[in-house]
Design an enzyme around this catalytic site. Structure first.
Site, PDB file in Angstrom:
ATOM      1  N   ILE A 126     -38.575   6.858  88.681  1.00  0.00           N
ATOM      2  CA  ILE A 126     -39.440   7.518  89.121  1.00  0.00           C
ATOM      3  C   ILE A 126     -41.055   7.080  88.446  1.00  0.00           C
ATOM      4  O   ILE A 126     -42.153   7.597  88.629  1.00  0.00           O
ATOM      5  CB  ILE A 126     -39.649   9.077  88.806  1.00  0.00           C
ATOM      6  N   ASP A 127     -40.764   6.015  87.472  1.00  0.00           N
ATOM      7  CA  ASP A 127     -42.000   5.683  86.839  1.00  0.00           C
ATOM      8  C   ASP A 127     -42.626   4.338  87.575  1.00  0.00           C
ATOM      9  O   ASP A 127     -43.829   4.287  87.453  1.00  0.00           O
ATOM     10  CB  ASP A 127     -41.438   4.807  85.524  1.00  0.00           C
ATOM     11  N   LYS A 213     -68.813  23.166  89.756  1.00  0.00           N
ATOM     12  CA  LYS A 213     -67.599  23.384  90.205  1.00  0.00           C
ATOM     13  C   LYS A 213     -66.807  24.431  89.410  1.00  0.00           C
ATOM     14  O   LYS A 213     -67.251  24.606  88.447  1.00  0.00           O
ATOM     15  CB  LYS A 213     -66.678  22.069  89.973  1.00  0.00           C
ATOM     16  N   VAL A 254     -38.875  18.526  85.647  1.00  0.00           N
ATOM     17  CA  VAL A 254     -39.081  19.312  86.830  1.00  0.00           C
ATOM     18  C   VAL A 254     -39.260  18.342  87.870  1.00  0.00           C
ATOM     19  O   VAL A 254     -38.821  18.521  89.078  1.00  0.00           O
ATOM     20  CB  VAL A 254     -40.158  20.298  86.980  1.00  0.00           C
TER      21      VAL A 254
HETATM   22  P1  ATP Z   1     -35.912   5.022  83.713  1.00  0.00           P
HETATM   23  O1  ATP Z   1     -37.218   4.431  83.011  1.00  0.00           O
HETATM   24  O2  ATP Z   1     -36.059   5.552  84.997  1.00  0.00           O
HETATM   25  O3  ATP Z   1     -35.583   6.413  82.760  1.00  0.00           O
HETATM   26  P2  ATP Z   1     -34.186   2.860  82.949  1.00  0.00           P
HETATM   27  O4  ATP Z   1     -33.061   2.245  83.583  1.00  0.00           O
HETATM   28  O5  ATP Z   1     -35.369   2.174  82.453  1.00  0.00           O
HETATM   29  O6  ATP Z   1     -34.601   4.412  83.668  1.00  0.00           O
HETATM   30  P3  ATP Z   1     -33.364   3.050  80.093  1.00  0.00           P
HETATM   31  O7  ATP Z   1     -32.555   4.228  79.223  1.00  0.00           O
HETATM   32  O8  ATP Z   1     -34.289   2.329  79.483  1.00  0.00           O
HETATM   33  O9  ATP Z   1     -33.461   3.481  81.586  1.00  0.00           O
HETATM   34  O10 ATP Z   1     -31.870   2.222  80.237  1.00  0.00           O
HETATM   35  C1  ATP Z   1     -30.762   2.740  80.755  1.00  0.00           C
HETATM   36  C2  ATP Z   1     -29.493   1.941  80.022  1.00  0.00           C
HETATM   37  O11 ATP Z   1     -29.575   0.414  80.447  1.00  0.00           O
HETATM   38  C3  ATP Z   1     -29.446   1.986  78.508  1.00  0.00           C
HETATM   39  O12 ATP Z   1     -28.872   3.182  78.105  1.00  0.00           O
HETATM   40  C4  ATP Z   1     -28.470   0.771  78.095  1.00  0.00           C
HETATM   41  O13 ATP Z   1     -27.269   1.133  78.504  1.00  0.00           O
HETATM   42  C5  ATP Z   1     -29.142   0.066  79.221  1.00  0.00           C
HETATM   43  N1  ATP Z   1     -29.918  -1.063  78.535  1.00  0.00           N
HETATM   44  C6  ATP Z   1     -31.103  -1.096  78.413  1.00  0.00           C
HETATM   45  N2  ATP Z   1     -31.614  -2.178  77.669  1.00  0.00           N
HETATM   46  C7  ATP Z   1     -30.771  -3.117  77.547  1.00  0.00           C
HETATM   47  C8  ATP Z   1     -30.487  -4.269  77.156  1.00  0.00           C
HETATM   48  N3  ATP Z   1     -31.605  -5.024  76.379  1.00  0.00           N
HETATM   49  N4  ATP Z   1     -29.211  -4.749  77.057  1.00  0.00           N
HETATM   50  C9  ATP Z   1     -28.382  -4.451  77.665  1.00  0.00           C
HETATM   51  N5  ATP Z   1     -28.123  -2.943  78.368  1.00  0.00           N
HETATM   52  C10 ATP Z   1     -29.406  -2.456  78.141  1.00  0.00           C
END
Ligand code: ATP
Length: 323
Positions: A126-127, A213, A254
């Protein structure tokens, strides 16, 4: 290739279910067996796989969240954890993996690919901060949820000549705040890409008040230095700075749980189909995204560790519209 797996990782995003469905049905159509992995990378390490037939992914497209579950998994960030994941995938004769997730998750898929395992990522967060895709799965729905709240707050704000601060999600990226701010007719938008001091926010609200406003709306990104909490602290210490009486609403999670919009369902379906096509074509270590309405792949190596820059012309538009 005969057998692939799919998982969802990181923060859930509306549309993830539609992406899983598309991977499963496209995979089966291409003659593959598709397995779902429960709870993101954690399920790879505990070998939590389930065979998915076409009917197993029926009636889920309209639901927010992810029926496979998601998790943040610290163990996967270690070489040993990823080695265990590869061992478990190999023992199930799973030859490739589709990872549906955001920036962190695609950093994880890149790390797995670097160890020689074929992975294709699907841009879902969602970012909307991922390089390699103009938009990501879930962001349209998240903006619409924010917008619904903003529209309602504007009604009550106008009745009482109040100003509202609305904080929206987006981590370090101001995309959701900026889009919701423009579409919601905000007087002020505060984003990490263009920080405003509390004094500047107060000045802009005061100018709004002086123009006559009867409401003031400030949309604040959670990743801004001066987030809603900080702004409220400032305005409590400086009552009367804006002319309006002030309230704050932090939307938080939410925004995640909503039914996916038509746009997110379509995007998820196209990216899910594209991910399987990429694997069948022999591609790996790529992210599947959308650019100029075309499904494209970008090497994971080119997107990890980066944040997609915001189109700052949109910020100028927000400012003009606020006058
Ligand atoms: P959102 O930003 O939408 O919440 P995201 O995919 O960026 O989602 P994160 O919590 O940053 O969410 O990463 C999800 C998972 O990806 C982490 O819990 C980890 O298991 C894996 N991960 C993140 N960074 C690394 C890394 N440098 N090496 C290996 N695995 C990673």
């Amino acid at each position: 290739m005969k057998r692939i797996a799919v998982l969802t990782s990181g923060g859930d995003a509306p549309g993830m279910n539609a992406a899983i469905r598309a991977v499963v049905r496209t995979g089966i159509d291409a003659g593959l067996e598709v397995y779902g992995v429960h709870n993101g990378y954690a399920g790879l390490i505990t070998s939590d796989f389930a065979y998915l037939a076409r009917r197993d992914v029926g009636n889920i497209m309209q639901q927010g969240g992810t029926f496979l579950g998601s998790a943040r998994c610290l163990e996967f960030m270690t070489v040993e954890g990823r080695q265990q994941a590869i061992t478990n995938l190999n023992s199930q004769h799973i030859e490739a993996l589709v990872v549906i997730g955001g920036n962190g998750s695609q950093t994880g898929s890149h790390a797995l690919a670097q160890m020689g395992y074929p992975v294709v990522g699907i841009a879902s967060t969602i970012d909307n901060d991922l390089e390699g895709s103009d938009v990501t799965i879930g962001v349209d729905t998240a903006i619409n949820v924010a917008l619904e709240a903003i529209d309602r707050l504007k009604v009550t704000a106008s009745s009482h000549r109040r100003a509202f601060l609305v904080e929206v999600m987006g981590r370090k990226c101001g995309y959701v705040a900026l889009m919701a701010g423009i579409a919601g007719g905000a007087e002020v938008v505060v984003i990490p890409e263009r920080e405003l001091t509390p004094e500047e926010v107060a000045q802009q609200l005061r100018a709004t008040y002086d123009r006559g406003k009867n409401h003031g709306l400030v949309v604040v990104a959670e990743g801004a230095v001066n987030n809603a909490q900080k702004l409220i602290e400032h305005f409590e210490a400086n009552p009367g700075a804006t002319g309006f009486s002030l309230r704050a609403t932090i939307l938080g999670h939410v925004q995640r749980g909503a039914q996916p919009s038509a746009s997110d369902r379509m995007l998820a379906t196209r990216l899910g189909e594209g991910a399987v096509r990429a694997l069948v074509d022999g591609q790996a270590a790529v992210l599947v995204g959308i650019r100029n309405n075309h499904i494209v792949t970008t090497p994971l190596a080119d997107i990890v560790g980066r944040q997609k820059p915001l189109d700052m012309h949109l910020f100028e538009i927000a400012q003009i519209m606020a006058q």
